[in-house]
Design an enzyme around this catalytic site. Structure first.
Site, PDB file in Angstrom:
ATOM      1  CB  SER A  62       6.411   1.646   3.078  1.00 55.14           C
ATOM      2  OG  SER A  62       6.295   1.794   4.466  1.00 55.14           O
ATOM      3  CG  ASP A 102      -0.642  -1.499   5.209  1.00 55.82           C
ATOM      4  OD1 ASP A 102      -0.083  -1.647   6.305  1.00 55.82           O
ATOM      5  OD2 ASP A 102      -0.084  -0.966   4.226  1.00 55.82           O
ATOM      6  CG  HIS A 135       3.167  -2.238   4.703  1.00 55.39           C
ATOM      7  ND1 HIS A 135       2.511  -1.119   4.258  1.00 55.39           N
ATOM      8  CD2 HIS A 135       4.481  -1.880   4.831  1.00 55.39           C
ATOM      9  CE1 HIS A 135       3.376  -0.120   4.125  1.00 55.39           C
ATOM     10  NE2 HIS A 135       4.574  -0.565   4.454  1.00 55.39           N
TER      11      HIS A 135
END
Length: 662
Positions: free
Chosen positions: A209, A315, A346
């Site tokens: 991320s 995601d 994610h």
């Protein structure tokens, strides 16, 4: 023509000296240096580094590195805290080690990994717990692990600026320090100069991320010493995180994220920075200089590091558009790269494919940071998950023979439920819908064959052969609104029964169990043991596998949105997120066009009725086999004859908006 296979411009081999140093670390380690790590079976690749160093005796220290910036305006250079853990035996014997670095804003506010681990310290401020498994696994194998607090977070000075110069310099300065080009200190106050003579200067950055985004950004500076990056679910352009061609994707901008990650002390001293973030990122969706600073695609031409990219195809936080455009930009520059694509959301590969991931990552770092000739660079480039826990590989990605093919919507026997084929619709053919901000892509897909006022849908017949899409799609639309503003969504749907990861649930495709497995060595403060996971699966008869959005007011480009003239036709292209999906024989492929995608897209100020000109609308798909594969799958002899298949090409210059159709 097929996609050209470019000769890499970065050589696979790394200096032989680094490999010899690593080999000597194994052969010459004194008897007391060996330490039995808790290695799961199969996690020790042949010809690689071994756990010969003690974890409990490792050196744990914090170094404050000058960034050269003064983001908080206090008159001195900001210093970032870099927590280091490295093998003591290597230091005692004068052996230098490479560095695995994760630079993050989350070490105190939110935590890292599936268990939200935070950094912890003893009474003297020395680091105790290093979040995640990198330290437990790699330090005994002759690596240092370094976790950097981005400016304005945890124990660092300065202000976070959400992917901007301060964030990037936070991590780049540490790479420079490891290579003797920046100053480090033993205290935050700047006392006691500290060097990094223990390091080989070879650095690998990793992270999920935001952390992976910083790795992308630092690689795009071309900094020397950064040998490889492993971005997991990472951003390549912050504009594309907050907007999709002018349409807002979240309820707030970068100032909101800054407020969430900054340390308590930074919140007071960084108000001016937060104000600049808010002013530079207007919720209109217009491209500004702030977004230019936070767009890393142009920096692909500077990348020296190899790239091992990992992303979840579902995601919905950092959407795969980021992966697709970054991958294409790297390919254009001949950057060495590898990719894993899961069907999760994610999620870190440690949590969706742990037993394969850790040894693969080990071999990757051994090759690029220690110089082992273990063959990982000659293995298939891509691992792709097809169903929960079922993986395939490809020598290159997208696969050779992937070509752009075009499908066109046309009216069906019932208004709102049309067909999708290779022949253009008759002149004057239209389909209309009214934006309903309460309806989502799941609602649309569930009613694909039933006309509803909130969407129009177009489907092929049952496919005669599998149809594989690998890469980024786009949908060209000509639309006439009946209001001054409008949002658009386009989604691709696989219509047919399947068992998929439950990416829409809280775990985004994984279920966390109570049992733990240990990956490396540990101490009471940092055990190296983590909860196991398993796929969380769900059965469905429709799978949305790619989507894209746009604000119709940005039809002329991203620089400025414009009020729409009701009754006027506008052309716009929606970029659909990259994917690798097989629509099996017997299933149908659907294109759905609608307004606001509830839960993913912020509503427009109006909920207009929109009419789609079907003759001047089409979807462009990256198909393995191109038009030939499409013809076989759809059993349609009327495929286009005057239009040759075009090769897939990387994204163009930034900023670049949709163009008005003729």
């Amino acid at each position: 023509m097929p996609i050209p296979v470019r000769k890499p411009r970065i050589p696979w081999s790394t200096p032989l000296l680094a490999g010899l140093v690593a080999l000597l670390a194994v052969l010459l380690a004194p008897p007391g240096a060996a330490h039995a790590a808790q290695d799961p079976a199969g996690a020790r690749p042949p010809g690689g580094s071994r756990p010969v160093y003690s974890y409990d005796r490792a050196i744990r220290e914090t170094v404050w590195v000058d960034t050269g910036l003064d983001g908080d305006g206090d008159g001195r250079a900001d210093r970032v805290a870099a927590d280091v853990i490295r093998p003591r035996e290597a230091a005692e014997q004068g052996r230098r080690v490479p560095v695995i670095m994760d630079a993050s804003p989350y070490y105190s506010c939110c935590g890292r990994g599936n268990e939200s681990q935070r950094k912890t310290y003893d009474a003297q401020g020395n680091p105790l717990q290093f979040p995640l498994y990198y330290d437990n696994y790699f330090v005994p194998r002759g690596y240092a692990v370094l976790l950097t607090d981005l400016t304005g977070t945890n124990r660092s000075d300065g202000c976070t600026d959400i992917g901007g110069p301060s964030d990037v310099q936070s991590a780049k300065a540490v790479v420079d320090w490891l290579n003797g080009r920046a100053r480090g200190y033993a205290s935050r106050a700047g006392t006691g100069r500290v060097g990094a003579g223990w390091s080989t200067g070879a650095v690998g950055m990793i992270g999920k991320s935001y952390d992976g985004t910083v790795a992308n950004a630092v690689a795009a500076t071309g900094v020397k010493g950064l040998k490889t990056i492993v971005p997991i679910g990472a951003i390549s352009s912050w504009y594309d995180y907050y907007f999709a061609k002018g349409a807002a994707l979240f309820g707030s901008g970068p100032d909101g994220l800054a407020a969430g990650v900054e340390s308590p002390g930074a919140r007071d001293r960084c108000r001016a920075v937060q104000r600049r973030l808010a002013e530079g990122a207007p919720r209109t969706g217009d491209w500004t200089s702030l977004w230019s600073e936070r767009d890393y695609l142009d920096g692909a031409r500077k990348v020296r590091a190899s790239v091992f990219a990992v992303h979840g195809k579902q995601d919905l936080n950092v959407r795969t558009k980021h992966l697709g455009q970054w991958w294409d930009a790297l390919a254009e520059q001949g950057v060495e790269r590898k990719i894993w694509l899961s069907t999760a959301g994610h999620v870190d590969p440690f949590d969706f494919r742990r037993e394969s991931w850790v040894p693969t990552l080990h071999r990757w770092f051994d090759h690029y940071l220690l110089g082992y000739d273990n063959g990982i660079e000659r293995e298939p480039m891509a691992d792709v998950e097809r169903a929960p826990g079922q993986w395939t590989t490809d020598r290159v990605w997208p696969p050779r023979g992937t070509r752009a093919a075009t499908l066109r919507p046309a009216p069906g026997p019932v208004p709102g439920a049309g067909t999708l084929g290779t022949r253009p619709a008759p002149y004057g053919s239209t389909a209309a819908f009214t934006d309903d901000p309460g309806r989502s892509e799941s609602d649309w897909a569930a009613t694909v064959d039933r006309p509803t006022p909130d969407k129009v849908a177009f489907t092929t017949g049952p496919l005669a052969h599998d149809l594989r899409l690998a890469g980024s799609s786009s949908v060209r639309l000509t639309v006439t609104p009946q209001a001054a503003s409008a949002h658009l969504s386009a989604v691709l749907v696989d219509l047919g029964p399947a068992t998929i990861r439950d990416y829409a649930a809280r775990g985004e495709g994984i279920r966390t169990l109570t049992e733990r497995t240990c990956w490396g060595d540990g101490t009471p403060a940092d055990t190296g043991c983590f909860q196991r996971t398993e796929p969380a699966a769900v059965s469905t008869d429709h799978t949305v596998f790619s989507r894209g959005w746009a604000d119709l007011g940005h039809y002329a480009g991203l620089a400025h949105g414009h009020p729409l003239t009701p009754g006027t036709a506008y052309g716009i292209t929606l970029d659909l997120a990259a994917t690798d999906h097989v629509v099996p024989a017997g299933h149908r492929l659907a294109l759905i066009v609608a307004g606001t995608d509830a839960g993913l897209l912020e509503p427009a100020s109006t909920t207009p009725r929109l009419t789609v000109d079907l003759r001047r609308s089409a979807v462009r798909l990256p198909l393995v086999g191109g038009d030939d594969a499409l013809a076989r799958a759809t059993a349609d002899a009327g495929r286009p004859q005057a239009r040759p298949t075009a090769p897939l090409t990387p994204y163009g210059p930034r900023p670049a908006g949709p163009t008005l159709l003729p």
